[in-house]
Design an enzyme around this catalytic site. Structure first.
Site, PDB file in Angstrom:
ATOM      1  N   ARG A  38       0.842  -1.197   0.000  1.00 29.26           N
ATOM      2  CA  ARG A  38       0.000   0.000   0.000  1.00 29.26           C
ATOM      3  C   ARG A  38       0.873   1.241   0.000  1.00 29.26           C
ATOM      4  O   ARG A  38       1.866   1.305   0.714  1.00 29.26           O
ATOM      5  CB  ARG A  38      -0.914   0.004   1.231  1.00 29.26           C
ATOM      6  N   ARG A  63       2.337   0.781  10.084  1.00 32.46           N
ATOM      7  CA  ARG A  63       1.900   1.287   8.776  1.00 32.46           C
ATOM      8  C   ARG A  63       3.067   1.231   7.792  1.00 32.46           C
ATOM      9  O   ARG A  63       3.804   2.196   7.624  1.00 32.46           O
ATOM     10  CB  ARG A  63       1.382   2.723   8.930  1.00 32.46           C
ATOM     11  N   GLU A  72      -6.181  -1.208  15.206  1.00 32.40           N
ATOM     12  CA  GLU A  72      -6.788  -2.164  14.276  1.00 32.40           C
ATOM     13  C   GLU A  72      -5.811  -3.281  13.901  1.00 32.40           C
ATOM     14  O   GLU A  72      -4.662  -3.036  13.548  1.00 32.40           O
ATOM     15  CB  GLU A  72      -7.224  -1.441  12.991  1.00 32.40           C
ATOM     16  N   SER A  97     -10.077  -6.435  10.046  1.00 25.38           N
ATOM     17  CA  SER A  97     -11.299  -5.767   9.637  1.00 25.38           C
ATOM     18  C   SER A  97     -12.140  -6.812   8.921  1.00 25.38           C
ATOM     19  O   SER A  97     -11.668  -7.438   7.970  1.00 25.38           O
ATOM     20  CB  SER A  97     -10.936  -4.611   8.700  1.00 25.38           C
TER      21      SER A  97
END
Length: 423
Positions: A263, A278, A350, A353
């Site tokens: 990503r 991240r 998180e 999900s």
RNA sequence: GGAGAGGUGGCAGAGUGGUCGAAUGCGCUCGACUUGAAAUCGAGUGUACCGAAAGGUACCGAGGGUUCGAAUCCCUCCCUCUCCGCCA
């Protein structure tokens, strides 16, 4: 993709539900749709006449090639063709416009999704493992302990690639592999069939699962080849059955998949700049289901339990959020986020999900099923859930299992996979 | 990367300009025959859109062109297979 036919019948209802996700104006779409349908009627009538003329000429040619009616028919055929030549491009343009708009509209939130405008209005529905919250008052953030132990290296990875990349070394690499293997084994035992899919995927695949066109900036692209690096195994798995009509008896189909995920994290430059939270590249075990429509909300509960089972097995404290309408993902009608306790953040973060995308992806990907003996086909419902993000799990272990002496205990369930009790 | 072959319904496979959504075989569904089964015989068997229905339209890898008419002819692209080359 939302159902244009249903939209046409209940525009007000669609508008109301879409407004819970954001600002969308459906009026232009409805008007284009009406124009397109009017053109389609005219066009197909002309084509019917054209087919008729074609057949007539054919018959007459067979009987008597000099038949005096042939030239007249040919003339009419040419006239019809000229009219079609005007209509066809107009209709094609309308269809393309409609498609473009449809592809940018998100799925409708389900009625069970709490209404709210952003993440602050998500609803905590469950919390587990308070008794496992760490008591060690001096926990180092996972990146600090990891670098100190020599099992994570960010600096050299920046040299090799860029910032937001990591290398795992020695026991760190072994722990990552152990986590992947552990999670896969558990999910396979729970009934998911493992798939190891392509990591490079084409534009059509990303469009079908809903990442494109909206999130082009979020994905890495190999420009020369119309291939992208997969941002989540959800994409290759969804597309595994693209343009297929499944037998009703084949459903439900459960898959799990380990893949690296890529990503660009555009627009998150200030956030989580340190550590494993991240990164541009991370590993994940994904859960995926193709199910009958009437079962999908029950299946969402079980996919969530299957993800939770991993956290429970690792004895990592977590909570469950029901995302509110405003925080819901593009393709999702209902989502639960699992958040693991991360001492360095002092809050839950998180780690999974789980979403029910209802027929939204199935429509885009054209994945249907057919009931034996019944006429027609129906779209399947698709669900996905992380089970779990590996890097974040590693971060949670490095912190929650950190001992006062600076060693890391290995969660019991993981020990057989790693062959050791501490790092 | 070079040379060649090819892409048709669930599968196999025919169809090189005219009533072709497409022969035939296999498979599948229903029925008949049978104590049951096999075999045999008969009927049916793609998807989507428009329409209350009758019916109409589109789809033979994708897109464009020629023609009154294209699965069939022409162009472009994509994919698959075989051989050669290169390479993990």
């Amino acid at each position: 993709m939302i159902d244009l036919k249903q939209l046409r019948e209940n525009p007000a209802q669609f508008q109301t539900r879409l407004n819970l996700k954001g600002e969308y104006n459906l009026a232009p779409l409805l008007s284009l749709d009406q124009q397109q349908r009017e053109l389609e009627v005219k066009r197909s009538q002309l084509q019917a006449r054209s087919n008729e003329i074609g057949k007539l000429v054919g018959q007459k040619m067979k009987g008597n090639p000099q038949d005096p009616e042939i030239p007249g028919l040919r003339d009419e055929g040419n006239q019809v063709k000229a009219q079609l030549a005007e209509l066809e491009p107009k209709e094609r343009d309308l269809k393309a416009e409609i498609e473009t708009i449809l592809l940018t509209l998100p799925n409708l939130p389900d009625e069970s999704t709490p209404v709210g405008k952003d993440e602050d209005e998500n609803v905590e529905v469950d919390r587990w493992g308070d008794e496992y919250l760490p008591t060690n008052p001096n926990i180092l953030p996972h990146w600090e302990i990891g670098e100190k132990m020599g099992i994570l290296n960010f600096e050299r990875s920046t040299k090799v690639a860029q910032s937001r990349f990591v290398s795992l070394i020695g026991k760190g690499a072994a722990l990552e592999r152990a986590l992947i293997q552990f999670m896969l084994d558990r999910q396979i035992a729970a009934g998911y069939v493992e798939v190891l899919p392509p990591i490079l995927i084409n534009t059509q695949s990303l469009t079908a699962s809903g990442q494109l066109p909206k999130f082009a900036d979020e994905s890495f692209k190999c420009d020369r080849d119309d291939l992208w690096l997969t941002p989540t195994a959800e994409v290759p798995i969804t597309n595994f059955y693209r343009d297929e009509i499944l037998n009703a008896e084949e459903l439900p189909i459960y898959h799990c998949a380990y893949t690296p995920c890529f990503r660009r994290e555009a627009g998150s430059y200030g956030r989580d700049t340190r550590g494993l939270i991240r990164l541009h590249q991370f590993n994940k075990v994904e859960l995926f289901k193709f199910v009958r429509p009437e079962t999908s909300f029950d299946e969402l509960e079980t996919i969530r339990r299957d993800a939770e089972a991993i956290l429970q097995a690792l004895k990592l404290p977590y909570r469950v959020l029901a995302l509110c309408t405003g925080d819901l993902g593009f393709a999702s009608a209902k989502t639960y986020d699992l958040e693991v306790w991360l001492p360095s953040s002092g809050k839950y973060r998180e780690i999974s999900s789980c979403s029910n995308c209802t027929d939204f992806q199935a429509r885009r990907a054209n994945i249907r099923f057919k009931e034996a003996g019944k006429k027609g086909t129906q779209f399947v419902h698709t669900l996905n859930g992380s089970g779990l993000a590996i890097g974040r799990t590693m971060a949670a272990i490095l912190e929650n299992y950190q001992q006062p002496d600076g060693t890391i205990q290995i969660p019991e369930a993981l020990r057989p996979y790693l062959g050791r009790e501490t790092l």
